[in-house]
Design an enzyme around this catalytic site. Structure first.
Site: not given
Ligand code: PHE
Ligand code: ZN
Length: 898
Positions: A127, A271, A274, A306-307, A329
Site C-alpha cells: 500500500e 502496521a 495485508n 485496527h489491522e 481508514e
Molecule cells: N493501511 C495501514 C493502516 O492504516 C497504514 C499503511 C499505509 C501502512 C501505507 C503502510 C503503508 O492500517
Molecule cells: Zn488503517
C-alpha cells in the site's frame, strides 16, 4: 527515485480500466541482490469500461520478458513506469493471459516500499503503490483478483516462507537447487494488489487455535525474531479480543483458516492489513512490562485491532481509488476507537467504566487537535476525501484517518447505534468483494435508515478546514428561558474559498448553580427530558430556546466532542473554573481545564513579566484533590495542552515565547501545589507485579505527571522521589516516567540517569527509541543547558542510531522537529538549517520518511516575521535539491506556494 516534475492526479479523472485481472499466479526466486519475479495473469476485458489498451504499471523494475497469450506483443509502448499493449486482431477475445518476468534487488530498496530486506529477511509493503515496485501490474485498488504465490529461497537463511491465505504446498527443491525450499500459498478471496504480502525470514512463532462464532477452528500466529518471541503475548491477547469484539458488535467473523501477524524492525508506518498476513512495525507489536509503557500496551492493542478490523472494512470491501482512502481508514479508526473504549470500560466495569471510556475519548480528541487541526489550517488542508494529490503517500493523514473517524462518529450519533449497525450490515450485503466509494457507503447508511437524508452531510467529505461554531446564550429571568444561538463558519482553505454550512451535531447540557445538570426542555415540548441532548446545526445560524429553568444555567456545549469543530464561546475564568469542578461531561470538564490553561499560556507568552494567576492554580488544585475522580482522568485534565495545539491558537506563533510561558506554568503549578503532588505520589504508588490495567495505568500516569511538575519546579523532595523511583522501578512505565521527570528538569541527576537507562537497555532497539526521543524533546530548564540541537547532533552519530531505520528517525528527528518547537525554532535559525540538511539526506534513501519530516515546517507562515525569514530560504534550499522526490516536492512546494 522519481525525478520528473510532479503530476497532479484528480479525483474527477477516474476511469475504469479497459482490462482487469481475475487471477494472478506469482513465482518468486528470492535473493537479496537478484530476485526474479514471474507473474502469470489472467486478464479480462472490463465490460464497464470503454475499449482501450491493456495498461501495466511499474516503478524501478527491470523487465526481463513479456508475453501475451504466449507471444511477444507486437508494439508495446513502454516507459519507465507504464506499459500499454493494444489487444487486437487475433487477441481480440474477452480474456488473455500474460506472463511477465521482472528482476529486482530487494537489498537495494531503501524506500521500504515494495519488496525489501530488513535484518536479513524479506518483507513487502504494497500500500499504496508498492506492488508496481515488485512486478508490472495494473496496480490499482479497483482491480481485484485471486492470488496464488510460490516462494523459493535458501532454506537455512529463510526457513519461514509466508504469503496471503492458505498454505497449499511446501518442500525442498530438487537438483540444481540444493539448500533451497519452497512454499505455495493460495488466497481464496479476491483482493487488490496493495493487500499482497510475502515474508521470507528466520522467525519464531507464537500460535493459538480458537473457534470463531460459527464454530470454525482458526489458527492465529504471531511471528517475530526468536529473541523477541516472549514479547508477543499481549499482541496475541489483543488479537483474540479484537476477533471477539467484531463478532459481537458487528457480527463479523474471521474468514480465513489462518491469520498471521509478523513483526518487522524497518517499517515506514505503524502496521499493514495485508490479507491474512498483517505486517507490523515491531514497536506496535512487541511488549513486556520491562520494555513497554502503559501507553505502548494500549497502542498495541488498538493497532492490532485496527489491522484486524480492516479484514472487513478495507479488504472484503475496499476502495475504488485512493481518493476514497477514508472509506476504509476513517471507518476502521472509528471501529478501533470504539473497541478500545469498550475494552477499557469492560476492565473497570465496577469502578466506573464510563470514566475509562471518557479518558479514551479525551485521548482521541487530543490527537485530533494536535495533529489534524494544524493540518486543516495549513497548505496541506484537504477534505477527508481529497480532490487531488501529487503523491498518494502524502495523504495518509490525520485528516483522512482521524477527522475521517470523527465523520463516521457523527453518522453514528445521527443514526444511533442500531441504525449504524443496520447500515453496516447492508454495506456488506451489497459490496462484499467490491471496490467502492464513500458515496456508496453514505448512500447505504441512508437506505438502511428509512432514507435518512444525508445529502448535506456529504459536505463533510467535500470541504476542508476546521469549522467554527460560535455559541452565545441569553438568560431571561422573567420567563426562565435560555436562548442559545449557534452559528457556523468554515475558514477558506487552499483552492476552496467558499464553504457551505455543514450538518453539525452539537451535544448540549445546561448546568445549574448547584453544579448539577438540569433536565432539558426545548420550547414546544411538554416535558423536560434527558440532561444532554444533541442539537442539529444545519444552517449558518440557528436559535434553540430552553424553557422551564429555575435559574441562569451554565452551558456545556459539544459534549463528548460531538463534532470535529472549534467551539467559540465567551466564558470568563470563573466559569471555566466552575465547569472544571462540575461539568458532568468528562470530556468537557477536561476541555474546560484545557481552555483555562490555554488562556493563561497565551497571556503569559504575550507578557514575559506576567504571573501565573492564583485562581488558575486554585482550580487545578481543586481538580487534583478531587478523590472522586479517576486518576487517569485527573492526569489528562492536569496536563497542559500540547505545544503544537497551542501554537495553532497563537498568531503570530512564537514558539520561544510560548515555551517560556509553559516553563513558568510548570514551575508555578509544581511549586505552589508541591504538597498536593507529593501526596499524590505517596497515595497512588502501586505495589505488586505490573499488570496492564486502566486502573493501574491511571495511577501510574498521575504519579508520573506529579513527578514531572515537582521536578520542573525543582522541588527537592520531588526530585529525590523521582531518583528513587527511577532506581527501584519494576516496569517501563514507572522507570521511564521517573526518567522523563529528571530529564525535564534542571537536576544534575538527569545525566547519570540517562546513562543508566542506556546501559540497561543498550541492546534493545525499541527501548533505545524512547531514549533518543526523550533527549530530542527535552526543554532547557537552566541557562547552562546544552541546546536540543547540539544534543541531537551528537545522538545522530550514536552507534545505535541509523538514518535507514524509520523508528530511529521518528524518535530523534521527528521528536525534535515536531515535539520540541521551543528549541527547534531557535532564533539563530540553526534548527531550520539542520532540518533542510536532514530532509535532503533522508530523501535520497526514503522519500516517505523524508516527506513526513518535511511536514514539520509546512505551517511556517503562521510564525513571526523573523522566523519566517529564517525558514523560507531553507524551504527553497530543499526544493532546489537535485533529484528531489515527488513526496517531498509536494509538501515543500505547497508550503512555499499560496
Ligand atoms: N493501511 C495501514 C493502516 O492504516 C497504514 C499503511 C499505509 C501502512 C501505507 C503502510 C503503508 O492500517
Ligand atoms: Zn488503517
Amino acid at each position: 527515485m522519481r525525478t520528473e516534475t510532479p503530476q497532479t492526479i484528480l479525483r474527477s479523472d477516474y476511469q475504469p480500466l479497459a482490462w482487469t485481472v481475475t487471477d494472478v499466479d506469482l513465482h518468486f526466486a528470492l535473493d537479496p541482490a537478484n530476485t526474479l519475479v514471474t507473474s502469470r495473469l489472467t486478464l479480462k476485458r472490463n465490460p464497464a469500461a470503454p475499449a482501450g489498451p491493456l495498461v501495466l504499471l511499474g516503478d524501478e523494475l527491470e523487465l526481463m520478458s513479456l508475453k501475451i497469450d504466449g507471444c511477444e506483443p507486437a508494439a508495446p509502448r513502454i516507459t519507465d513506469t507504464r506499459i500499454e499493449i493494444d489487444i487486437s486482431g487475433d487477441l481480440a477475445g474477452d480474456t488473455v493471459s500474460a506472463e511477465i518476468v521482472t528482476r529486482i534487488a530487494p537489498e537495494k530498496n531503501t524506500s521500504l516500499s515494495g519488496l525489501y530486506t530488513s535484518r536479513g529477511g524479506f518483507f513487502t509493503q504494497c500500500e499504496a503503490e508498492g506492488f508496481r515496485r515488485i512486478t508490472w501490474f495494473p496496480d490499482r485498488p479497483d482491480v481485484m483478483a485471486r492470488f496464488t504465490v510460490t516462494l523459493e529461497a535458501d532454506k537455512a537463511k529463510y526457513p519461514v516462507l509466508l504469503s496471503n491465505g492458505n498454505l497449499i504446498g511446501q518442500g525442498d527443491l530438487a537438483d540444481g537447487n540444493t539448500g533451497r525450499h519452497f512454499a505455495r500459498w493460495e488466497d481464496p478471496f479476491v483482493k487488490p494488489s496493495y493487500l499482497f504480502a510475502l515474508v521470507a525470514a528466520d522467525l519464531a512463532v507464537n500460535e493459538r487455535k480458537i473457534k470463531t462464532m460459527s464454530g470454525r477452528e482458526v489458527l492465529l500466529q504471531i511471528w517475530t525474531e526468536a529473541d523477541a518471541i516472549d514479547r508477543t503475548g499481549h499482541a496475541m491477547e489483543s488479537l483474540i479480543r479484537a476477533i471477539r469484539w467484531d463478532e459481537e458488535r458487528f457480527g463479523l467473523e474471521l474468514d480465513l483458516e489462518r491469520f498471521m501477524v509478523v513483526a518487522v524492525s524497518d517499517f515506514n508506518m505503524g502496521a499493514m492489513e495485508n490479507k491474512g498476513l498483517n505486517i507490523f512495525n515491531s514497536k506496535l507489536l512487541l511488549a513486556t512490562p520491562e520494555t513497554a509503557t502503559d501507553v505502548d500496551y494500549e497502542n498495541i492493542e488498538a493497532v492490532v485491532a485496527h489491522e484486524y478490523f480492516h479484514n472487513w472494512t478495507g479488504n472484503r470491501v475496499t476502495c475504488r481509488d485512493w481518493f476514497q482512502l477514508t472509506l476504509k481508514e476513517g471507518l476502521t479508526v472509528f471501529r478501533d476507537q470504539e473497541f478500545t473504549a469498550d475494552m477499557l470500560a469492560g476492565m473497570v466495569a465496577n469502578e466506573g467504566g464510563d470514566s475509562a471510556r471518557a479518558v479514551k475519548r479525551i485521548d482521541d480528541v487530543r490527537v485530533l487537535r494536535a495533529a489534524q487541526f494544524p493540518e486543516d489550517a495549513g497548505p496541506m488542508a484537504h477534505p477527508i476525501r481529497p480532490d487531488s494529490y501529487q503523491e498518494i503517500n502524502n495523504f495518509y493523514t490525520a485528516t483522512v484517518y482521524e477527522k475521517g473517524a470523527e465523520v463516521i462518529r457523527m453518522l453514528h450519533t445521527l443514526l444511533g447505534q442500531e441504525g449504524f449497525r443496520n447500515g453496516m450490515d447492508l454495506y456488506f450485503s451489497y459490496f462484499d468483494g467490491q471496490a467502492v466509494t464513500c458515496d456508496d457507503f453514505v448512500e447505504v447508511m441512508s437506505e438502511a435508515n428509512n432514507g435518512f437524508d444525508l445529502d448535506q452531510f456529504m459536505r463533510w467529505y467535500e470541504q476542508a478546514g476546521t469549522p467554527r461554531v460560535k455559541a452565545s446564550g441569553v438568560w431571561n429571568a422573567a420567563d426562565g428561558s435560555y436562548t442559545l444561538t449557534l452559528a457556523q463558519s468554515t475558514p477558506a482553505t487552499p483552492g476552496q474559498h467558499v464553504k457551505q454550512p455543514l450538518v453539525i451535531p452539537v451535544a448540549v447540557g445546561l448546568i445549574g448553580a448547584d453544579g448539577r445538570d438540569v433536565a432539558l426542555r426545548l420550547e414546544g415540548e411538554a416535558q423536560p427530558g434527558a440532561t444532554t441532548r444533541v442539537l442539529k446545526l444545519t444552517e449558518d445560524a440557528q436559535v434553540f430556546r430552553f424553557v422551564g429553568l429555575a435559574g441562569e444555567p451554565v452551558p456545556s456545549l459539544l459534549r463528548g466532542f460531538s463534532a470535529p469543530v472549534i467551539l467559540e464561546l465567551d466564558e470568563d475564568d470563573a466559569r471555566l473554573a466552575f465547569r472544571m469542578a462540575h461539568d458532568a461531561d468528562p470530556c468537557n470538564r477536561w476541555d474546560a481545564a484545557q481552555r483555562y490553561a490555554e488562556r493563561v499560556a497565551l497571556a503569559l507568552a504575550a507578557d514575559p513579566a506576567a504571573m501565573v494567576p492564583e485562581a488558575f492554580v486554585a482550580a487545578f488544585r481543586t481538580l487534583l484533590n478531587d478523590g472522586a475522580l479517576d486518576p487517569a482522568f485527573r492526569a489528562q485534565a492536569l496536563a497542559l495542552p500540547g505545544e503544537a495545539y497551542l501554537l495553532e491558537r497563537m498568531l503570530p506563533a512564537d514558539p520561544a515565547a510560548l515555551r517560556g510561558a509553559l516553563v513558568r506554568m510548570m514551575r508555578a503549578l509544581g511549586a505552589t501545589l508541591a504538597a498536593d503532588w507529593l501526596d499524590v505520589v505517596e497515595r497512588l504508588q502501586l505495589a505488586g507485579a505490573y499488570r496492564y490495567h486502566p486502573g493501574d495505568a491511571g495511577r501510574r500516569a498521575l504519579v508520573n505527571l506529579a513527578l514531572r511538575y515537582l521536578a520542573a519546579a525543582g522541588v527537592g523532595e520531588g526530585l529525590a522521589l523521582a531518583e528513587a523511583r527511577f532506581a527501584a522501578a519494576t516496569n517501563m512505565t514507572e522507570r521511564f516516567g521517573a526518567l522523563a521527570a529528571l530529564v525535564q528538569s534542571a537536576s544534575p541527576a538527569r545525566t547519570a540517569a540517562l546513562q543508566a537507562f542506556h546501559d540497561r537497555h543498550r541492546d534493545d532497539a525499541l527501548v533505545l527509541d524512547k531514549w533518543f526521543a526523550l533527549q530530542a524533546g527535552a526543554w532547557s530548564w537552566d541557562a547552562a543547558a546544552e541546546s536540543a540541537l547540539a544534543r541531537v547532533r551528537v545522538l545522530l552519530s550514536d552507534p545505535s542510531f541509523s538514518l535507514s531505520n524509520p523508528n530511529k528517525v521518528y524518535a530523534l528527528l521527528g521528536t525534535f522537529f515536531r515535539a520540541n518547537p521551543g528549541e527547534f525554532h531557535a532564533a539563530d535559525g540553526s534548527g531550520h538549517a539542520f532540518w533542510a540538511e536532514q530532509v535532503i539526506a533522508l530523501d535520497a534513501r526514503n522519500p516517505q520518511v523524508a516527506a513526513r519530516m518535511a511536514r514539520a515546517l509546512e505551517n511556517w507562515r503562521r510564525f513571526t516575521p523573523t522566523l519566517q525569514a529564517s525558514i523560507r530560504p531553507q524551504l527553497e534550499r530543499v526544493l532546489a535539491a537535485e533529484g528531489l522526490s515527488a513526496d517531498v516536492a509536494e509538501i515543500v512546494g505547497k508550503a512555499v506556494a499560496e
